[in-house]
Design a protein around this motif. Structure first.
Motif, PDB file in Angstrom:
ATOM      1  N   ARG A  79       0.831  -1.204   0.000  1.00  0.00           N
ATOM      2  CA  ARG A  79       0.000   0.000   0.000  1.00  0.00           C
ATOM      3  C   ARG A  79       0.866   1.255   0.000  1.00  0.00           C
ATOM      4  O   ARG A  79       0.619   2.205  -0.741  1.00  0.00           O
ATOM      5  N   PHE A  80       1.933   1.253   0.808  1.00  0.00           N
ATOM      6  CA  PHE A  80       2.824   2.403   0.874  1.00  0.00           C
ATOM      7  C   PHE A  80       3.475   2.648  -0.488  1.00  0.00           C
ATOM      8  O   PHE A  80       3.500   3.783  -0.984  1.00  0.00           O
ATOM      9  N   LEU A  81       4.002   1.605  -1.107  1.00  0.00           N
ATOM     10  CA  LEU A  81       4.648   1.764  -2.413  1.00  0.00           C
ATOM     11  C   LEU A  81       3.652   2.255  -3.459  1.00  0.00           C
ATOM     12  O   LEU A  81       3.969   3.112  -4.278  1.00  0.00           O
ATOM     13  N   HIS A  82       2.436   1.735  -3.416  1.00  0.00           N
ATOM     14  CA  HIS A  82       1.410   2.181  -4.351  1.00  0.00           C
ATOM     15  C   HIS A  82       1.067   3.655  -4.114  1.00  0.00           C
ATOM     16  O   HIS A  82       0.993   4.436  -5.069  1.00  0.00           O
ATOM     17  N   ASP A  83       0.889   4.037  -2.860  1.00  0.00           N
ATOM     18  CA  ASP A  83       0.520   5.420  -2.537  1.00  0.00           C
ATOM     19  C   ASP A  83       1.611   6.414  -2.919  1.00  0.00           C
ATOM     20  O   ASP A  83       1.319   7.584  -3.150  1.00  0.00           O
ATOM     21  N   HIS A  84       2.842   5.964  -2.981  1.00  0.00           N
ATOM     22  CA  HIS A  84       3.968   6.873  -3.256  1.00  0.00           C
ATOM     23  C   HIS A  84       4.615   6.615  -4.614  1.00  0.00           C
ATOM     24  O   HIS A  84       5.705   7.101  -4.875  1.00  0.00           O
TER      25      HIS A  84
END
Length: 91
Positions: A79-84
Motif C-alpha cells: 500500500r505504501f509503495l502504491h501510494d507513493h
C-alpha cells in the motif's frame, strides 16, 4: 527526498518501527537516520528499478521476525509503495 521522508515518518515509518524486537531498537540514532534516508531514496527510485529487483527488495522487506504479522506487513508495504508511486524528488 526530504518531503518523501517526512511523509513516510508521518505515516508511522521510522517511528512505528522503533522499539520492535527486530533489532532496530539497537541501532544508534545516526545509523537509524541513514536507514531512513536510504528507505526514502529507494521509494523515490522504486518505479525506475527493474521488476526483478523490486520483487527481491519487497521479498526481503517482508521477511519478518515473529513480532510482526507477515500478511499485514506485506499489505502495508504494498500500500505504501502504491501510494507513493508518483513521488519524485522535486515534489
Amino acid at each position: 527526498m526530504a518531503r518523501a521522508l517526512s511523509r513516510w515518518e508521518g505515516e508511522g515509518g521510522a517511528q512505528g518501527m522503533q522499539g520492535k524486537q527486530d533489532g532496530t531498537n539497537l541501532l544508534a540514532n545516526p545509523e537509524r537516520q541513514v536507514l531512513e534516508w536510504l528507505g526514502a531514496a529507494l521509494v523515490i527510485e522504486w518505479n525506475d528499478l527493474p521488476t526483478d529487483v523490486q520483487r527481491a527488495i519487497f521479498r526481503h522487506a517482508a521477511a519478518v521476525k515473529d513480532s510482526y504479522d507477515p500478511i499485514q506487513l506485506k499489505a502495508r508495504i504494498a500500500r505504501f509503495l502504491h501510494d507513493h508511486k508518483d513521488d519524485v524528488e522535486g515534489s
